[in-house]
Design a protein around this motif. Structure first.
Motif, short mmCIF file in Angstrom:
data_model
loop_
_atom_site.label_atom_id
_atom_site.label_comp_id
_atom_site.label_asym_id
_atom_site.label_seq_id
_atom_site.Cartn_x
_atom_site.Cartn_y
_atom_site.Cartn_z
N ASP A 32 0.86 -1.19 0.00
CA ASP A 32 0.00 0.00 0.00
C ASP A 32 0.89 1.24 0.00
O ASP A 32 1.93 1.26 0.67
N ASN A 33 0.46 2.27 -0.74
CA ASN A 33 1.26 3.50 -0.78
C ASN A 33 0.83 4.53 0.26
O ASN A 33 1.39 5.61 0.32
N LEU A 34 -0.16 4.19 1.09
CA LEU A 34 -0.67 5.08 2.14
C LEU A 34 -0.99 6.46 1.58
O LEU A 34 -0.52 7.49 2.07
N SER A 35 -1.83 6.48 0.59
CA SER A 35 -2.22 7.72 -0.09
C SER A 35 -2.78 8.75 0.90
O SER A 35 -3.67 8.42 1.68
N PRO A 36 -2.27 9.98 0.87
CA PRO A 36 -2.80 11.03 1.76
C PRO A 36 -4.29 11.30 1.57
O PRO A 36 -4.96 11.71 2.51
N GLN A 37 -4.81 11.07 0.37
CA GLN A 37 -6.24 11.30 0.14
C GLN A 37 -7.09 10.38 1.00
O GLN A 37 -8.21 10.73 1.40
N ILE A 38 -6.55 9.22 1.33
CA ILE A 38 -7.26 8.25 2.17
C ILE A 38 -6.80 8.33 3.62
O ILE A 38 -7.62 8.32 4.54
N HIS A 39 -5.50 8.45 3.83
CA HIS A 39 -4.93 8.32 5.17
C HIS A 39 -4.55 9.64 5.82
O HIS A 39 -4.12 9.64 6.98
N GLY A 40 -4.66 10.75 5.11
CA GLY A 40 -4.26 12.03 5.68
C GLY A 40 -2.79 12.33 5.45
O GLY A 40 -2.05 11.51 4.90
N GLU A 41 -2.38 13.48 5.92
CA GLU A 41 -1.00 13.93 5.68
C GLU A 41 0.02 13.20 6.55
O GLU A 41 1.21 13.24 6.29
N GLU A 42 -0.44 12.55 7.61
CA GLU A 42 0.44 11.73 8.43
C GLU A 42 -0.12 10.30 8.43
O GLU A 42 -0.71 9.85 9.40
N PRO A 43 0.06 9.61 7.31
CA PRO A 43 -0.63 8.32 7.12
C PRO A 43 -0.27 7.26 8.15
O PRO A 43 -1.10 6.39 8.45
#
Length: 376
Positions: A32-43
């Protein structure tokens, strides 16, 4: 099937699936790339990521990167390919990005499986009801028909119903897996291509394919900050923020909402049950629920007082109605949804109350669509 790779496994569906697989004794790897759109700026601090951190072999990487995929595929018995960009509206202007991630990531995964040594025996791909476009209807004059996309001209006049040449008013019916595929958004096109790639390539390379056409998945844990997640998240966050709810079209457009526990259960079965091999399945409840019903129920269950306004606005690429026929998945896998929409909404709202209002750029996402002529 003890070693399972879940791409996009830190997302909403992914984390719930991972939790179920771990409970069944599987060894899970997540890419997983821990996208900020899903996980926020501090994923790394996101609730979703923390729910699986330390429990899986986690690879922070991207499905568009060959080295990341090679590393993740090592020693795997099965792959669940969930990683994708998912916003219908956003896909209509981030076209190249959606194609690169959704189609490019899937084609790269298959390219590795076709040309390099591996131990993968099954590949489950997350498809979508969006590939059906406007879905299936019954015409008194013509029988089963599949209407084309609605025209902006009609919708601008407040006429939101689907039409078919030579027919009187159409009757909505459940969309089965043999229905015409004619997506009305770039997102839908990418999901159709993903599915077709998997179902075409895998049998040729002796990997058993399964495609799951998810309807609108919801439940505790879905992102409340992502403005492209869906109306349940958007409306509930507006209510918790004390903001008004503006309903698009005339409020009677409907969707098939399926609870996350049912989705995780059937996805796990698609990995483990040999009867699933080679099939495409709808995953839903078989029950349509209109948007006004959703808005009013959320207001009531969250003890909110958000005014609800039917605006007549519409987005290019949205469909009018769709709900799934579950005949195939029930017949072959014995699947029946266990969680009703009312029960699921109770559980979702109980969770939302523990989270409270979160920051979201929902208004900004609408402004961006308007600026590009995609929202009227």
């Amino acid at each position: 099937m003890k070693n399972i790779l879940v791409t996009g496994g830190a997302g909403f569906i992914g984390t719930n699936l991972v939790t179920k697989l771990l409970a069944e004794g599987c060894k899970v790897t997540v890419l997983d790339n821990l996208s900020p759109q899903i996980h926020g700026e501090e994923p790394e601090k996101s609730v979703l990521y923390r729910s699986i951190a330390g429990k899986v072999a986690f690879i922070r990487g991207d499905v568009t990167d060959r080295a990341d995929l090679r590393r993740a595929l090592a020693g795997q018995d099965a792959v669940v390919h969930l990683a994708a960009e998912t916003g219908t509206g956003q896909s209509m202007y981030r076209i190249d990005h959606y194609m690169k991630v959704n189609v490019g990531g899937t084609s790269l995964l298959l390219d590795i499986l076709a040309n390099e040594p591996h131990s993968v025996k099954r590949l489950v791909v997350a498809s979508s009801r969006s590939i059906y476009g406007e879905g299936k209807y019954v015409s008194k004059e013509l029988g089963a028909v599949y209407p084309e996309h609605r025209s902006a001209e009609d919708m601008s006049k407040g006429d939101f119903e689907v039409k078919y040449p030579g027919s009187s008013r159409l009757a909505l019916t459940a969309t089965d897996e043999e229905s015409k595929l004619h997506p009305s958004s770039v997102y839908g096109i990418t999901k159709q291509v993903q599915e077709q790639l998997v179902m075409t390539v895998c049998p040729a390379i002796k990997v058993a394919p399964v495609a799951l056409r998810y309807q609108n998945v919801y439940g505790p844990g879905q992102s409340l900050s992502n403005p492209y997640t869906g109306i349940l998240s958007i409306f509930s966050n507006l209510i918790m923020s004390g903001k008004p709810i503006n309903v698009f079209e005339d409020g009677t457009e409907s969707r098939d909402f399926v609870f996350i526990d049912d989705v995780a259960r059937i996805t796990a079965a698609a990995i483990m049950d040999d009867r699933a091999s080679g099939y495409v399945f709808n995953v839903g409840t078989g029950v349509p629920t209109d948007v006004m019903t959703v808005a009013n129920a959320l207001n009531r269950k969250l003890n909110g007082n958000s005014p609800i306004t039917v605006t007549g606005n519409f987005r290019i690429g949205d469909i009018r109605h769709n709900f799934a026929s579950l005949e195939r998945i029930e017949r072959i896998l014995g699947f029946k949804p266990r969680v009703s929409f009312d029960e699921g909404l109770d559980r979702f709202c109980a969770w939302v109350r523990t989270i409270g209002a979160v920051t979201s750029d929902y208004e900004g996402s609408l402004a961006e669509m308007k600026s590009k002529g995609l929202m009227k």
